[in-house]
Design an enzyme around this catalytic site. Sequence first.
Site, PDB file in Angstrom:
ATOM      1  N   CYS A  85      18.884  61.745   8.940  1.00 23.05           N
ATOM      2  CA  CYS A  85      19.684  61.180   7.801  1.00 23.05           C
ATOM      3  C   CYS A  85      21.347  61.500   8.176  1.00 23.05           C
ATOM      4  O   CYS A  85      21.782  60.803   7.191  1.00 23.05           O
ATOM      5  CB  CYS A  85      19.312  62.169   6.680  1.00 23.05           C
ATOM      6  SG  CYS A  85      17.664  62.286   6.584  1.00 23.05           S
ATOM      7  N   CYS A 209      15.522  65.343  -6.442  1.00 20.51           N
ATOM      8  CA  CYS A 209      15.377  64.279  -5.332  1.00 20.51           C
ATOM      9  C   CYS A 209      16.081  63.005  -5.359  1.00 20.51           C
ATOM     10  O   CYS A 209      16.112  62.372  -6.345  1.00 20.51           O
ATOM     11  CB  CYS A 209      14.096  64.173  -5.190  1.00 20.51           C
ATOM     12  SG  CYS A 209      12.942  65.527  -5.278  1.00 20.51           S
ATOM     13  N   ILE A 212      14.379  56.803  -2.856  1.00 17.63           N
ATOM     14  CA  ILE A 212      14.241  56.035  -1.737  1.00 17.63           C
ATOM     15  C   ILE A 212      14.834  54.639  -1.714  1.00 17.63           C
ATOM     16  O   ILE A 212      14.558  53.788  -2.825  1.00 17.63           O
ATOM     17  CB  ILE A 212      12.697  55.811  -1.368  1.00 17.63           C
ATOM     18  CG1 ILE A 212      12.142  57.272  -1.136  1.00 17.63           C
ATOM     19  CG2 ILE A 212      12.407  54.813  -0.328  1.00 17.63           C
ATOM     20  CD1 ILE A 212      10.610  57.458  -1.047  1.00 17.63           C
ATOM     21  N   LYS A 332      22.022  61.556  -4.356  1.00 18.76           N
ATOM     22  CA  LYS A 332      21.292  61.744  -5.298  1.00 18.76           C
ATOM     23  C   LYS A 332      21.302  60.643  -6.365  1.00 18.76           C
ATOM     24  O   LYS A 332      20.046  60.363  -7.053  1.00 18.76           O
ATOM     25  CB  LYS A 332      21.621  63.145  -6.126  1.00 18.76           C
ATOM     26  CG  LYS A 332      20.912  63.316  -7.425  1.00 18.76           C
ATOM     27  CD  LYS A 332      19.571  63.733  -7.143  1.00 18.76           C
ATOM     28  CE  LYS A 332      18.734  63.574  -8.539  1.00 18.76           C
ATOM     29  NZ  LYS A 332      18.409  62.287  -8.909  1.00 18.76           N
ATOM     30  N   HIS A 336      20.014  56.809  -0.876  1.00 14.12           N
ATOM     31  CA  HIS A 336      20.093  57.531   0.324  1.00 14.12           C
ATOM     32  C   HIS A 336      19.300  56.429   1.194  1.00 14.12           C
ATOM     33  O   HIS A 336      18.301  56.923   1.803  1.00 14.12           O
ATOM     34  CB  HIS A 336      19.686  58.759   0.467  1.00 14.12           C
ATOM     35  CG  HIS A 336      19.515  59.597   1.615  1.00 14.12           C
ATOM     36  ND1 HIS A 336      20.611  59.284   2.643  1.00 14.12           N
ATOM     37  CD2 HIS A 336      18.924  60.291   2.046  1.00 14.12           C
ATOM     38  CE1 HIS A 336      20.227  60.031   3.817  1.00 14.12           C
ATOM     39  NE2 HIS A 336      19.220  60.923   3.243  1.00 14.12           N
TER      40      HIS A 336
END
Lengths: 390, 144
Positions: A85, A209, A212, A332, A336
Amino acid sequence: MKTRRVAIIGVGHSKFGERQDVNVKELAFESIKEALNDAGVTPKDIPYLSVGSIGVWYEEPLPAVAIAEYSGMSGAGLYKVEAACATGSAAIHTAYSAIASGYVDLALVVGVEKMREVDTLTAMELMGRAGSYLWEFENFGLTFPGYYALYATAHMNRFGSTEEDLALVAVKAHGYGAMNPLAHLRREISVEDVLSSHVIAWPLKLYDCCPISDGSAAAVLASEEKVRELGIDTPVWITGIGMSSGTGTLSYREDYVGLEATVKASKQAYRMAGVTPSDVEVAEVHDCFTIAEILAYEDLGFCGKGEGHKLVREGQTEVGGKIPVNLDGGLKSKGHPIGATGVSMMVELTKQLREEVEPRSRQAPLKKYIALAHNVGGTGHYCYVTILRR
Amino acid sequence: MSEMPTIRSRKLEITYNIPISRTLKFWEGLKEGKIYASKCRKCGKLYFPPVADCGNCYSSDMDWVELSGEGEVEAFTHIIVRPVSFQEHPPYTVAIARLKEGVKALAWITGVKKKDVRIGMKVKLVPRITEDGRLTYEFKPMRE
Ligand SMILES: [Zn+2]
């Protein structure tokens, strides 16, 4: 070591989100075009192209080649960079090094990821496998929310942080993300929304989380000579870079209340830039999960160990607080897209330092013009800390 | 997945044959009900999960030491949303425990209700062979 100064002279950023309207090359093109325009250079001027991407979730196994071809840069020095990441920051680092060493005067960095071409559970599998396949995935099916949840239970147990504290991080992120037109999730949420969202890996819930995402971000880097030659009026200088790493296998780590890789990388970066944590006026930290932002505050020295959750409780990491963090919505809320994230941080901080953030309510107040980007790969498998200054 | 027009790519299925020759003692041990760590004969470093080469002193002269399995939980999580290859399993609890011998282990914890899992709880690491023949290990709560 005698090195040359390196500046960011142009930035570009695609809309983050589910981007099934474009393939990986078209997505990269969006931010590349904007960055080249911003710098006032053409693709033919670029001798060195660093592409940050993981790339297992989309069809092209050699994305650097495909992107260079599509963007008219075949022939340039080229590679793909991987640091989980933290890939985007690693790609920036390679270009920085090439310019600082005198190897080239100009370089383009693009970070890109297309994660939505596979279904969510397959994406989770591909990420989970990247922790430590044989010892932690094969028999135990660890996921990335699972990895950070281990840190969350340890931190809560040791320092008394709570699920509500974690929720506050998400609420803050969504507040700024709602203002950022390029963010993936653009809506404000409440602590109650976070606490009542379904459990992914306890104590982390859906709103703890990052989503995606698909997205790309690009930056043009130049030597001081090139900055002068091109007549760039607001170069943003890279004044410090620290890089470190940690074990892949979590059970080899000493404890689960912080990331040693962040501590090491940030110390290097502060030393190189000649600044301290209190000099930083705006920061981008790696908040793939809410707990990760709290760990980052502590490991970067924005507060003492075990006090990260107090910083968010007091609102110290919002505009007007001690150190505003993730004013673009962070991983967030902004999203990401793994390879793009580190470059996206540079784009946001470049705009912050140029004081051209829109809307103005997202702009950090600046006196010293010092910004910091913190980009973690995996669960502290890699870490890059980059300090920028106008 | 999306309402945008797409082309469905050709399917590719991949499995890897992972070599275990150099840590075979560990895998064989699981079948005998034992959990082995490897210990460097040169520098004395104890490794769990086990390794064949010492990254500390670069010796490849390793000894095998049976672990008691007894330890204390340092971190845990209940994994509810599982990756695609774990869909047939119900949600599982993963814990990391520090063992008496000083090394740590990460494994599923079974035989305890989710709400009763706590940091600091005493557990024992035991070998397990799954129904589909996979060699693994898991934590069981220890009665105090
Ligand atoms: Zn040794």
